[in-house]
Design a protein around this motif. Sequence first.
Motif: not given
Length: 200
Positions: A16-20, A63-65, A67-77
Amino acid sequence: MKFAAALFITLIGMQAHAGFLFEPMVAYEMGSNNVEFTSDGQGIVGVDKIKSDNSAINYGARLGFLFAPSGFWFAGNYNVASSGKAKFDTHEDTFERTTIGLDIGFWRGRWNFFVGYNFSDKLDFMQVNGTDKDHVTGTSIRAGIGFLLYHHIAFNLEGVMHTYTAGSDESGSTIFQSDFEKYVKSFNQISYSAGLSFPF
């Protein structure tokens, strides 16, 4: 059952708090190869170690997610180093490298801080005007910092330590075949890159 339910609720909350996150990137790389040989390897190549100065063009994408508003993200590279050149004292190699891994990071204002681990790191190289193409595989760790210049354009600096631990029977050179450890004590490639990415 309770654990599965709790995990499901947590994932729903994260969604709910994540965007692609999709982030193509291109960069110019400089660095070095550092190869040390065992006594058996020295008997073939005639030296105990070799070192080169490297350069290459990098391109790839995350390509990943996010998370707002924390600014944290993770992704495949996924990243490819093409048109690589490794200049040794006695000769020059060309190389291509492909890595696949996972990155985590966080945005603070316009700044992006990240680290990553490449669980697949494949390096193919061949001496200029030579006929033997060699293949080695390993893993790598990476860290970097980015700055958002304008909307979806960021400038990035990154450092990567590549560690190669296995050869291939497809290699033309004996020392880089399946009995790699018999001939090679260590094979590290260090790279530094500067370039642009386009986070969406």
